[in-house]
Scaffold this motif. Sequence first.
Motif, short mmCIF file in Angstrom:
data_model
loop_
_atom_site.label_atom_id
_atom_site.label_comp_id
_atom_site.label_asym_id
_atom_site.label_seq_id
_atom_site.Cartn_x
_atom_site.Cartn_y
_atom_site.Cartn_z
N ASP A 166 44.11 50.65 42.97
CA ASP A 166 43.62 49.71 43.97
C ASP A 166 43.02 48.47 43.33
OD1 ASP A 166 43.11 48.74 46.51
OD2 ASP A 166 41.12 49.63 46.60
N VAL A 167 43.77 47.86 42.41
CA VAL A 167 43.30 46.62 41.79
C VAL A 167 43.23 45.53 42.84
CG1 VAL A 167 43.88 44.86 40.09
CG2 VAL A 167 44.24 47.24 39.56
N ARG A 168 42.16 44.79 42.84
CA ARG A 168 42.00 43.70 43.79
C ARG A 168 43.06 42.64 43.58
NH1 ARG A 168 36.77 42.88 45.59
NH2 ARG A 168 37.59 40.99 46.56
N ALA A 169 43.50 42.05 44.69
CA ALA A 169 44.53 41.00 44.62
C ALA A 169 44.09 39.83 43.75
CB ALA A 169 44.86 40.52 46.04
N ILE A 170 42.79 39.58 43.69
CA ILE A 170 42.29 38.47 42.90
C ILE A 170 42.60 38.68 41.42
CG2 ILE A 170 39.97 39.43 42.53
CD1 ILE A 170 40.74 35.76 43.31
N LYS A 197 38.60 35.02 38.60
CA LYS A 197 40.01 35.36 38.49
C LYS A 197 40.23 36.85 38.26
CE LYS A 197 41.17 30.86 36.48
NZ LYS A 197 41.79 30.15 35.33
N SER A 198 39.16 37.61 38.34
CA SER A 198 39.25 39.05 38.15
C SER A 198 38.13 39.71 38.93
CB SER A 198 39.13 39.41 36.67
OG SER A 198 38.93 40.79 36.49
N GLU A 199 38.35 40.95 39.33
CA GLU A 199 37.30 41.66 40.06
C GLU A 199 36.08 41.93 39.19
OE1 GLU A 199 38.43 45.95 40.83
OE2 GLU A 199 40.27 45.22 39.92
N THR A 200 36.23 41.77 37.87
CA THR A 200 35.09 41.96 36.99
C THR A 200 34.34 40.66 36.72
OG1 THR A 200 36.52 41.75 35.05
CG2 THR A 200 36.10 43.97 35.86
N ASP A 201 34.83 39.55 37.25
CA ASP A 201 34.08 38.29 37.19
C ASP A 201 33.07 38.29 38.33
OD1 ASP A 201 35.68 37.47 35.10
OD2 ASP A 201 37.00 36.23 36.35
N LEU A 202 31.81 38.47 38.02
CA LEU A 202 30.79 38.58 39.05
C LEU A 202 30.29 37.21 39.47
CD1 LEU A 202 28.73 41.60 37.69
CD2 LEU A 202 30.77 41.61 39.13
N ILE A 203 30.14 37.00 40.77
CA ILE A 203 29.70 35.70 41.28
C ILE A 203 28.21 35.68 41.61
CG2 ILE A 203 31.97 35.16 42.21
CD1 ILE A 203 30.98 35.94 44.95
N ALA A 204 27.57 36.85 41.51
CA ALA A 204 26.17 36.94 41.93
C ALA A 204 25.25 36.07 41.09
CB ALA A 204 25.70 38.40 41.87
N GLU A 207 27.83 32.29 37.74
CA GLU A 207 28.73 31.87 36.66
C GLU A 207 30.12 31.54 37.19
OE1 GLU A 207 30.50 33.42 32.35
OE2 GLU A 207 29.12 34.67 33.50
N PHE A 208 30.56 32.29 38.19
CA PHE A 208 31.88 32.09 38.76
C PHE A 208 31.78 31.72 40.23
CE2 PHE A 208 32.42 35.13 35.28
CZ PHE A 208 33.47 34.57 34.58
N LEU A 209 32.70 30.85 40.67
CA LEU A 209 32.78 30.52 42.09
C LEU A 209 33.63 31.56 42.80
CD1 LEU A 209 33.35 26.64 42.06
CD2 LEU A 209 31.21 27.91 42.20
N ASP A 210 33.38 31.71 44.08
CA ASP A 210 34.12 32.67 44.91
C ASP A 210 35.50 32.08 45.22
OD1 ASP A 210 35.13 34.34 46.85
OD2 ASP A 210 33.22 34.61 47.87
#
Length: 388
Positions: A166-170, A197-204, A207-210
């Motif tokens: 169930d890898v996220r589409a992102i 660009k990955s489900e392991t890139d956390l936006i909280a 650092e990363f935009l949604d």
Amino acid sequence: MQASHSDGEYVFRYHACRNISAPEDDQQGRKVYSGHAPSSSVLELEDNENVREYLVDARGKQKRTPTLVHQAIRKTLRDQPDQFSILNGGIVIVTRGAFVDDKEKIIRLDRPSIINGSQTQGELLHYFEQFDQRPDYVPSIKFELIVTSDDDLIAEISIARNFQNDVRAISIAGRRGQLDALEEAVQSGFPKAKLRKSETDLIADGEFLDTEKIIQVIFALLPERMMANLDNKIDPSNKVFTYSQKTRCLKLFQRLVEDGPGDVYRCCLDLAPIAWGLYQDWKAHQGFRGTRIRSIERDDGMIVEVPDGVIFPILAAHSAFVKQNANGRWVLQKPKMLSDADIIDTAKQAYMEIAGHNPQTMGKSKACYSTLMRITTIYAKLSVKTAA
């Protein structure tokens, strides 16, 4: 004994290894091996080709708690390490080259990467760390080794092998490079922006935009004639899906990328920094002070956050002002005669009288979008007459 590596070469020690290449693999210059290895052999393998990393140590300041999958792996390693090789699905490795030395029981790998099994590797690292890298029992692990120099095939194998988890589409879109041009477009207005660009890139932690939200707001701002070309199943006058269906928005954007640089795709890239900036402005618009909209978050009387359900109909209404300039680029040309206060008054009316004071209802109500769109369409037509 752990595996060793240097200069891109990784010495992988194994117990048993068998060539299981199919005739098609031989015809295409690929090799596929399968076998068992001491689990210490996989500890230092990279996972840069994988669409998902070890989720407990996801990038960012916040760490996730172990899932049921992680807990099950830990329990097996703790209580039944001798059964690990038959209870665990093992690891799939891709490498650009491999030399098998059956006498020494080693395989020399060229730039290998785990493409399925990062969660297993992560739990093994946790297991070995508990015993200062010297556990009393080193369990065996199943492995499959795919040898190919085709980078595109490596990406597709990684995606295909991870669907079962169930890898996220992102993560899939990011691995395929389908978000790179979008990131560059956003950076034209926000130079330091990095897209998730990955489900392991956390936006909280900021650092990363949604990325999914960026695509949603772009589609909300698309002019009607571009929306009509986005998907023939979409009513171009109904943008409710841009608020309520983020996965659908991402898949629609992926299809635009796959179809090539068409008019809708170019419009989306032009609007990316505009839409994101507009969303940010309205998210904490101080014009909502005094509106008594209960769902808005406030701090000492200042507006902190306006719910997306209120914002999306407003963003969609701004699509009436999206035009192509003399250079063919899509821009937002809001007439000066229309103030933000006028838009807020109309949004407040829709929120109270149509949505029943519920922001989620407002975000999913075509009537709320239509109410705001009528106002902006009138001003758009007036601005054209005034200019003429």
